[in-house]
Design a protein around this motif. Sequence first.
Motif, PDB file in Angstrom:
ATOM      1  N   HIS A  47      13.653  30.789  12.487  1.00 19.94           N
ATOM      2  CA  HIS A  47      13.145  29.713  13.341  1.00 19.94           C
ATOM      3  C   HIS A  47      14.237  28.680  13.613  1.00 19.94           C
ATOM      4  CE1 HIS A  47       9.476  31.741  12.634  1.00 19.94           C
ATOM      5  NE2 HIS A  47       9.056  31.062  11.575  1.00 19.94           N
ATOM      6  N   GLY A  48      15.476  29.137  13.714  1.00 19.95           N
ATOM      7  CA  GLY A  48      16.584  28.255  14.039  1.00 19.95           C
ATOM      8  C   GLY A  48      17.130  27.448  12.888  1.00 19.95           C
ATOM      9  N   HIS A  49      16.620  27.647  11.674  1.00 16.59           N
ATOM     10  CA  HIS A  49      17.059  26.893  10.498  1.00 16.59           C
ATOM     11  C   HIS A  49      17.820  27.816   9.542  1.00 16.59           C
ATOM     12  CE1 HIS A  49      13.902  24.312  12.083  1.00 16.59           C
ATOM     13  NE2 HIS A  49      14.313  23.338  11.294  1.00 16.59           N
ATOM     14  N   VAL A  50      18.880  27.298   8.972  1.00 15.87           N
ATOM     15  CA  VAL A  50      19.589  28.017   7.918  1.00 15.87           C
ATOM     16  C   VAL A  50      18.773  27.910   6.640  1.00 15.87           C
ATOM     17  CG1 VAL A  50      21.705  28.182   6.559  1.00 15.87           C
ATOM     18  CG2 VAL A  50      21.821  27.521   8.973  1.00 15.87           C
ATOM     19  N   VAL A  51      18.295  29.054   6.152  1.00 18.27           N
ATOM     20  CA  VAL A  51      17.481  29.050   4.934  1.00 18.27           C
ATOM     21  C   VAL A  51      18.259  29.563   3.727  1.00 18.27           C
ATOM     22  CG1 VAL A  51      15.315  29.263   6.198  1.00 18.27           C
ATOM     23  CG2 VAL A  51      16.505  31.340   5.446  1.00 18.27           C
ATOM     24  N   ALA A  52      19.423  30.163   3.963  1.00 24.45           N
ATOM     25  CA  ALA A  52      20.267  30.614   2.853  1.00 24.45           C
ATOM     26  C   ALA A  52      21.694  30.725   3.357  1.00 24.45           C
ATOM     27  CB  ALA A  52      19.794  31.961   2.314  1.00 24.45           C
ATOM     28  N   GLU A  53      22.639  30.307   2.540  1.00 22.30           N
ATOM     29  CA  GLU A  53      24.046  30.461   2.875  1.00 22.30           C
ATOM     30  C   GLU A  53      24.846  30.507   1.587  1.00 22.30           C
ATOM     31  OE1 GLU A  53      25.566  27.063   5.089  1.00 22.30           O
ATOM     32  OE2 GLU A  53      23.930  25.836   4.314  1.00 22.30           O
ATOM     33  N   GLN A  54      25.815  31.405   1.573  1.00 23.04           N
ATOM     34  CA  GLN A  54      26.628  31.558   0.376  1.00 23.04           C
ATOM     35  C   GLN A  54      27.995  32.111   0.772  1.00 23.04           C
ATOM     36  OE1 GLN A  54      24.842  33.814  -2.798  1.00 23.04           O
ATOM     37  NE2 GLN A  54      26.572  33.549  -4.183  1.00 23.04           N
ATOM     38  N   TRP A  55      29.034  31.621   0.092  1.00 20.67           N
ATOM     39  CA  TRP A  55      30.387  32.152   0.236  1.00 20.67           C
ATOM     40  C   TRP A  55      30.880  32.564  -1.141  1.00 20.67           C
ATOM     41  CZ3 TRP A  55      28.207  28.972   3.605  1.00 20.67           C
ATOM     42  CH2 TRP A  55      28.470  29.169   4.964  1.00 20.67           C
ATOM     43  N   TRP A  56      31.616  33.650  -1.180  1.00 20.31           N
ATOM     44  CA  TRP A  56      32.155  34.154  -2.431  1.00 20.31           C
ATOM     45  C   TRP A  56      33.614  33.694  -2.534  1.00 20.31           C
ATOM     46  CZ3 TRP A  56      27.927  35.919  -0.251  1.00 20.31           C
ATOM     47  CH2 TRP A  56      26.925  36.487  -1.040  1.00 20.31           C
ATOM     48  N   PRO A  57      33.906  32.695  -3.402  1.00 18.81           N
ATOM     49  CA  PRO A  57      35.276  32.213  -3.517  1.00 18.81           C
ATOM     50  C   PRO A  57      36.246  33.363  -3.813  1.00 18.81           C
ATOM     51  CG  PRO A  57      33.766  30.790  -4.704  1.00 18.81           C
ATOM     52  CD  PRO A  57      32.985  32.007  -4.294  1.00 18.81           C
ATOM     53  N   PRO A  58      37.417  33.352  -3.179  1.00 24.88           N
ATOM     54  CA  PRO A  58      38.046  32.207  -2.509  1.00 24.88           C
ATOM     55  C   PRO A  58      37.677  32.028  -1.035  1.00 24.88           C
ATOM     56  CG  PRO A  58      39.587  34.023  -2.592  1.00 24.88           C
ATOM     57  CD  PRO A  58      38.364  34.478  -3.344  1.00 24.88           C
ATOM     58  N   TYR A  59      36.712  32.765  -0.503  1.00 23.08           N
ATOM     59  CA  TYR A  59      36.282  32.551   0.885  1.00 23.08           C
ATOM     60  C   TYR A  59      35.456  31.271   0.966  1.00 23.08           C
ATOM     61  CZ  TYR A  59      38.093  37.125   1.964  1.00 23.08           C
ATOM     62  OH  TYR A  59      38.949  38.190   2.152  1.00 23.08           O
TER      63      TYR A  59
END
Length: 458
Positions: A47-59
């Motif tokens: 619905h246009g909302h970010v509900v999850a976000e993750q980066w795996w370091p070093p990214y």
Amino acid sequence: MTTLGGAALPRSEPAEQGVDAAGIDAFVTAAGALSGVELHSLMVLRHGHVVAEQWWPPYEPETPHLVYSLSKSFTSTALGLAVGEGRVDLDATVLSYFPELDAAVTDERSRSIRVRHVAAMASGHEDDTIERARKAGDGDLLRGFLRLPPDREPGTVFAYNQPCTHALSAIIHRVSGESLTAYLRPRLFEPLGIIRSGWSRDPQGRELGYSGLHVPTEAIAKLGQLYLRNGAWADRQLLSPQWVQEATHAHLPTDIPEPDWDQGYGFQFWRSRHGYRGDGAYGQFMLILPEADAVVAITSQSEDMQGLLDAVWTHLLPALTADAPPARAWTPATATLPLPEAAGPQPARTPVTLRPGAGNELPGLHTVRLTTGPDEIRLLDGSAELVAALGAPGEWTSTGPLTTASAWNDSRLHVDVIFVETPHRLHLRLDPAAGTFEARWQTWPLGGPPLSQLRTPS
């Protein structure tokens, strides 16, 4: 909360958008268990909302990432904008935009290839012509492509053919007098708030179109959201709904064994078992899922792309359409990419210059140097030297587009070098006693560029 009109995507808890956070966890766990799959980033929108976000370091979120053939969907968007402005006619021949090549292109099938044919990978060639086209054009991919007679009538057969997309880039360059990036900047990048990007060019100065784009993960998510909303962004209609429909439905069957590559092809978009997508080598994905009103953006270093999509369909898609999800927050688990393993004593570092050993797989890498005070590793690839701080055991250390970690194991110093603006990791095994090194890629960079080019083009 920021709005789409302000370019930033709004954030929300999963349950507020009808998403089961447990399914997100299940997807990340399942993907991490797949052999040959290494996630670098994940963004999930509903619905246009970010509900999850993750980066795996070093990214990291702001770092541009080479998206390989996902570049094609950005090129398609430039074509849609040019069609909407009346600059490009889908039914015009490709040759008509390059009258200087008229005398060199004599085959009638080549002369009849239309813009819509190359947009749909339907030039009439039965395979990817990129190497033959480079040779036929003396390094000019467009010229060589038009000089290669199609095997069948244009518009009748699908073949994933990189010069088709390059022809679109060349057409945009011709009708606008600008590169793809310059053309897209005021029409797409600025409205969507895409600030950091770079695109590799051919010897003629044209951006490749078919690959070579570097953008942050959120840029992928935003383009997906634009298509999910039929070309609308906030209160502006950037792309026509007619273009979105034309670009994302199947024009020809693809006849490829993998189930998500056998659903048909649009204008530089793949159809999927669920929705449609842009994708690039080693698992760069923009998944548009109208049935769930959702977008999933993934960057990774993954050799099992079908397995990664299977995990999305099995674990993530049901979570995006949960009827009554538990009202709990989603917190990404602590994650980092695998580090070189230490074993035995960890000797003090000493300066040393190393030459290729028998196990070296990179012919261009002819010297590796270790220095102390500061601790650095220097890679001499051709005439270029790359210098990076040498990471200590158990940690990543970043120097611009390079990130390293090291550990002694079996009397050799194991050094991993991650080119963080690409999917790729280089494994180095240094033997100071023998004065040699071995180098191998975890996944080979397509096209075999020099190490110095494995970063975002300026």
